[in-house]
Design an enzyme around this catalytic site. Structure first.
Site, PDB file in Angstrom:
ATOM      1  N   ARG A  12       0.591  -1.131   0.217  1.00 39.59           N
ATOM      2  CA  ARG A  12      -0.015   0.117   0.419  1.00 39.59           C
ATOM      3  C   ARG A  12       1.071   1.362   0.294  1.00 39.59           C
ATOM      4  O   ARG A  12       2.225   1.427   0.844  1.00 39.59           O
ATOM      5  CB  ARG A  12      -0.510   0.495   1.363  1.00 39.59           C
ATOM      6  N   ILE A  14       3.469   4.840  -0.219  1.00 39.42           N
ATOM      7  CA  ILE A  14       4.478   4.646  -1.231  1.00 39.42           C
ATOM      8  C   ILE A  14       5.470   2.812  -1.309  1.00 39.42           C
ATOM      9  O   ILE A  14       6.531   2.829  -1.632  1.00 39.42           O
ATOM     10  CB  ILE A  14       5.283   5.256   0.254  1.00 39.42           C
ATOM     11  N   ILE A  85       3.542   3.403  10.640  1.00 38.51           N
ATOM     12  CA  ILE A  85       2.766   3.304  11.136  1.00 38.51           C
ATOM     13  C   ILE A  85       2.142   4.889  11.987  1.00 38.51           C
ATOM     14  O   ILE A  85       3.525   5.403  12.614  1.00 38.51           O
ATOM     15  CB  ILE A  85       1.907   2.622  12.334  1.00 38.51           C
ATOM     16  N   ASP A  88      -0.866   9.156  16.388  1.00 36.24           N
ATOM     17  CA  ASP A  88      -0.555  10.796  16.616  1.00 36.24           C
ATOM     18  C   ASP A  88      -1.017  11.600  18.060  1.00 36.24           C
ATOM     19  O   ASP A  88      -2.195  10.665  18.175  1.00 36.24           O
ATOM     20  CB  ASP A  88      -0.772  11.851  15.090  1.00 36.24           C
ATOM     21  N   TYR A 147       6.065   8.966  16.327  1.00 34.03           N
ATOM     22  CA  TYR A 147       7.156   9.119  15.261  1.00 34.03           C
ATOM     23  C   TYR A 147       8.257   9.925  15.271  1.00 34.03           C
ATOM     24  O   TYR A 147       8.967   9.567  14.119  1.00 34.03           O
ATOM     25  CB  TYR A 147       5.395   9.419  14.527  1.00 34.03           C
ATOM     26  N   PRO A 177      10.667  11.480   3.130  1.00 32.40           N
ATOM     27  CA  PRO A 177      10.003  11.772   2.105  1.00 32.40           C
ATOM     28  C   PRO A 177       8.754  12.637   3.370  1.00 32.40           C
ATOM     29  O   PRO A 177       9.076  12.840   4.093  1.00 32.40           O
ATOM     30  CB  PRO A 177       8.746  10.681   2.343  1.00 32.40           C
TER      31      PRO A 177
END
Ligand code: CAA
Length: 240
Positions: A12, A14, A85, A88, A147, A177
């Site tokens: 899925r 990127i 994943i 947040d 993250y 990215p």
């Protein structure tokens, strides 16, 4: 002989673009995924790329997954650690579990996959590892201490392992990215996302294919002098 590449989270977003780009460039690709059977089956039917289900946050599962791929496709020479994943939330609201899950998957997954593939690469004297970091690991991001820490860790991991592989024919690089048009970014509240996009000099979200191009460049046989580096692909949002 076509080189064998494994892409984690490769069915899925990127990861899908990377799997397809590697296949189109002549690699034998194994796409790992953790949860979404339906999407993985559809991906396999659409692309002809074999899918393998395991959780990258578990060392034993990575070792078993690598073994299975090697018995079916041949020795793994390219690892793309893409699985990631988000959970947040501001510090005030973030549970310890949200920290653990993100660290274990995004950063732990890199360790586990490299651990599983490293000895084979050393023995064969060739390897290409690309770790997918993030602009948010470079610059930080409000609501993402987990993250950002994991992705920042990936950039340090890349430089350290790059030193260990350098004299052994194994390169280890990262791509950072920016905001790419994927399900993950689509989950950001629209008003927040609109403000982020307004700060991207190129004026739009990136495309998954634009990350895949970077991976192809880094894994090429001709890339033996590029190691420990981070390629930022972010539309000019953060020049690092
Ligand atoms: N800087 C400063 N203040 C900010 C801020 C920012 N960037 N973002 C939000 N705030 C403020 C808000 O203005 C608000 O302040 P007030 O209470 O004074 O009004 C306060 O923080 C709370 O904001 P929210 O209402 O948004 O709080 P929330 O708890 O509902 O949500 C959040 C917080 C989960 C962090 C949410 O803002 C969010 O999802 N932000 C996006 C985070 C993000 O960019 N994630 C990237 C996901 S994609 C990805 O990670 C891929 C990649 O590699 C790039």
């Amino acid at each position: 002989m076509a080189r064998v590449a494994v892409v984690t989270g490769g069915t899925r977003g990127i990861g899908e673009a990377i799997s397809v780009a590697l296949k189109n460039a002549g690699y034998k690709v194994a796409a790992n995924y953790a949860g979404n059977d339906e999407r993985a089956k559809a991906f396999e039917a659409r692309t002809g790329i074999k899918v393998y289900k395991w959780d990258v946050s578990t060392l034993e599962e990575c070792a078993a997954g690598v073994k299975k791929i090697e018995s079916e496709l041949g020795p793994i020479e390219v690892i793309v650690n893409n699985a990631g994943i988000t959970r947040d939330g501001t510090m005030k609201k973030m549970a310890r579990q949200a920290w653990d899950e993100v660290l274990d998957t995004n950063l732990g997954g890199c360790f586990n996959m490299c651990k599983a593939g490293w000895e084979g690469m050393l023995a064969r004297g060739f390897g290409r590892i690309v770790n997918i970091g993030s602009i948010n690991g470079q610059a930080g991001q409000y609501g993402q201490v987990n993250y950002a820490a994991a992705k920042s860790g990936i950039h340090g991991f890349t430089k350290a392992l790059g030193q260990e592989g350098a004299a052994k024919g194994i390169t280890v690089n990262a791509i950072a990215p920016g905001y790419i048009d994927t399900d993950m970014v689509a989950a950001v509240p629209p008003d927040v996302l609109a403000k982020i996009v307004a700060r991207i000099p190129v004026g739009r979200l990136g495309k998954a294919d634009e990350i895949a191009r970077g991976v192809l460049f880094l894994v090429a046989d001709e890339g033996g002098f590029i190691t420990g580096s981070t390629m930022s692909i972010n539309g000019g949002q953060h020049m690092y």
